[in-house]
Scaffold this motif. Structure first.
Motif, PDB file in Angstrom:
ATOM      1  N   VAL A  28      68.767  26.044 -16.549  1.00  0.00           N
ATOM      2  CA  VAL A  28      68.772  26.755 -17.878  1.00  0.00           C
ATOM      3  C   VAL A  28      71.129  26.031 -17.958  1.00  0.00           C
ATOM      4  CG1 VAL A  28      68.585  28.089 -19.283  1.00  0.00           C
ATOM      5  CG2 VAL A  28      66.886  27.193 -18.502  1.00  0.00           C
ATOM      6  N   VAL A  32      72.743  22.614 -19.647  1.00  0.00           N
ATOM      7  CA  VAL A  32      72.949  22.305 -20.804  1.00  0.00           C
ATOM      8  C   VAL A  32      74.019  21.862 -21.327  1.00  0.00           C
ATOM      9  CG1 VAL A  32      74.144  25.046 -20.605  1.00  0.00           C
ATOM     10  CG2 VAL A  32      72.571  24.020 -22.677  1.00  0.00           C
ATOM     11  N   TYR A  71      72.494  30.985 -22.423  1.00  0.00           N
ATOM     12  CA  TYR A  71      71.252  29.697 -21.828  1.00  0.00           C
ATOM     13  C   TYR A  71      71.118  29.864 -20.664  1.00  0.00           C
ATOM     14  CZ  TYR A  71      71.048  26.807 -26.296  1.00  0.00           C
ATOM     15  OH  TYR A  71      71.416  26.414 -26.918  1.00  0.00           O
ATOM     16  N   ILE A 118      66.402  24.618 -26.275  1.00  0.00           N
ATOM     17  CA  ILE A 118      67.905  24.033 -26.139  1.00  0.00           C
ATOM     18  C   ILE A 118      67.828  22.686 -26.836  1.00  0.00           C
ATOM     19  CG2 ILE A 118      69.595  23.626 -24.801  1.00  0.00           C
ATOM     20  CD1 ILE A 118      67.701  25.035 -21.942  1.00  0.00           C
ATOM     21  N   SER A 122      69.974  22.838 -30.086  1.00  0.00           N
ATOM     22  CA  SER A 122      70.813  21.956 -30.169  1.00  0.00           C
ATOM     23  C   SER A 122      71.026  21.004 -31.273  1.00  0.00           C
ATOM     24  CB  SER A 122      71.240  21.760 -29.101  1.00  0.00           C
ATOM     25  OG  SER A 122      72.540  20.769 -28.470  1.00  0.00           O
ATOM     26  N   ILE A 137      71.892  32.276 -30.356  1.00  0.00           N
ATOM     27  CA  ILE A 137      71.213  32.101 -29.734  1.00  0.00           C
ATOM     28  C   ILE A 137      69.881  32.589 -29.556  1.00  0.00           C
ATOM     29  CG2 ILE A 137      70.588  30.801 -27.451  1.00  0.00           C
ATOM     30  CD1 ILE A 137      73.371  30.366 -27.516  1.00  0.00           C
ATOM     31  N   CYS A 141      66.030  32.654 -30.105  1.00  0.00           N
ATOM     32  CA  CYS A 141      64.609  32.373 -29.158  1.00  0.00           C
ATOM     33  C   CYS A 141      64.228  33.517 -29.831  1.00  0.00           C
ATOM     34  CB  CYS A 141      65.041  32.981 -27.433  1.00  0.00           C
ATOM     35  SG  CYS A 141      66.850  31.187 -27.151  1.00  0.00           S
TER      36      CYS A 141
END
Length: 419
Positions: A28, A32, A71, A118, A122, A137, A141
């Motif tokens: 992750v 990213v 992330y 992700i 983005s 973020i 989530c």
């Protein structure tokens, strides 16, 4: 018996990370780089320009590292969020007289679900690094994961009740529809997903985003003096609160003082509820090293008692329902932020000197949160703090001057009253 209380929380994928270790976090955190860093801060990070003094490049690099690091730790973020929900569920059932003898979690999330998340996040931000933040973020989530709970009977001698938590797999297409993505946006999401899935970015760039594991034992390096309370009581008494119907600094001080007086314990991921056997077994399975390393001590000292970790002591007050004296996850609009995240939020949304600052200029205001990396406490006045220090300490009183705190802040969800 079955519960239909489907909950929305946390980010996809992390329970699986508990089984696969930190491998998914590396993936992750490093994959990213492609959607976030291409044509942005790659020169500064990857081609040896760490000493660049160009303001735009430095700022871009810092932001990219923040986003990538966020992330990378989403698996830990989700795990603690699920932890909090499970703790709340067990407390709710047992408050109704339903004893939970075993807790199991069934996770349908896969690594690719987090990569989809992700990519979608983005594109939702149009790949604008400056439009993203660690908080945005995590909030994105938190709203995308669906959980449901089922109560059932245990087979075998003695019977008992099991609570099964099911983490449902994310549906990328439905998520994009809910966000109003057009065909071009969906195509771009697909391209980012494929890039992350097929690249070898993990091997090339993963080291730039490695972050340390949390210390499940708390502030374990302390060897100075602490003061313990003299009582042992699981009751929560709000008779000394100045305003039970609001969340304020003075009642926070009364709450943590009560936790200290009654010698609450410390267990990672708890926030003031009683540590039952089933919850302890769940914690051991969830954190086989972090909690498991202290199994005997917790069993001998904290089992059957109220426990909290450092930020959990503060969140427990925020989540306390004064009318029922129960602590429920996410109550009263108080967010489920970690220690460092809470301090960062206060700094990013406050005014230096008034809402946060360094220890040399800390005002004499009871109920301020004290912070150092990975750990927090509550200032109670007169040069003292109360903190859930660590597994071997529990909730203790300490002198502020000796503890090496880095800063203070007003908690953004509290009203600060004068004594």
């Amino acid at each position: 018996m079955a519960g239909n209380n489907k909950l929305r929380l946390a980010s996809p994928a992390a329970w699986e990370a508990g089984r696969t270790g930190r491998a998914s976090a590396w993936i992750v955190g490093s994959l990213v780089l492609f959607p976030l860093l291409v044509f942005t801060s790659m020169p500064n990070i990857f081609f040896g320009y760490e000493s660049s003094e160009t303001g735009e490049i430095v700022a871009m690099t810092d932001q990219a590292l923040t986003i990538g690091g966020t992330y990378m730790t989403l698996d830990e973020f989700e795990r603690t969020q699920i932890d909090s929900i499970v703790t709340s569920m067990v407390a709710d059932y047992e408050a109704q007289g339903i004893r939970i003898d075993r807790i199991t979690v069934e996770n349908e999330m896969k690594e690719e679900d987090l990569l989809w998340l992700i990519a979608i996040n983005s594109v939702a931000h149009q790949q604008d690094l400056n439009a993203m933040s660690a908080e945005s973020i995590r909030e994105f989530c938190s709203a995308r994961l669906s959980l449901s709970s089922i109560l059932g009977s245990l087979a075998g001698d003695g019977g008992g009740t099991t609570l099964t938590i099911k983490v449902e797999q994310m549906e990328p297409e439905r998520l994009m529809e809910n966000l109003g993505f057009d065909d071009d946006a969906k195509t771009w999401v697909g391209a980012l997903f494929e890039t992350m899935s097929e690249s070898n970015a993990m091997e090339l760039y993963g080291s730039y985003f490695v972050e340390s594991e949390p210390d499940y034992s708390g502030d374990s390096g302390w060897s100075g003096q602490v003061e313990h309370g003299s009582g042992y009581n699981n009751a929560i008494d709000i008779s000394g609160f100045v305003s039970p119907g609001t969340k304020n600094n003075l009642d926070l001080v009364a709450y943590v003082t009560q936790a200290w007086e009654n010698n609450w314990g410390y267990v990672w991921g708890t926030y003031g509820n009683v540590l039952t056997q089933s919850m302890f077994d769940y914690k051991l399975a969830q954190y086989p090293e972090g909690v498991g390393n202290y199994k005997d001590f917790i069993e001998d000292n904290w089992l059957g008692r109220r426990t909290a970790d450092c930020i959990g002591l503060i969140k427990g007050y925020g989540w306390l329902d004064a009318s029922t004296l129960t602590i429920g996850y996410g109550e009263n609009g108080v967010p489920d932020y970690g220690a460092d995240q809470t301090y960062r939020y206060a700094v990013q949304n406050g005014t230096e000197g008034a809402d946060y600052g360094g220890m040399s200029a800390m005002p004499e205001i009871p109920g301020l949160m004290l912070w150092k990396s990975g750990h927090v406490g509550v200032y109670i006045g007169g040069g003292y703090a109360i903190e859930a220090m660590g597994t071997k300490y529990g909730v203790v009183k300490t002198e502020v001057a000796s503890r090496g705190w880095s800063g203070w802040c007003k908690l953004p969800y509290l009203t600060y009253l004068e004594e």
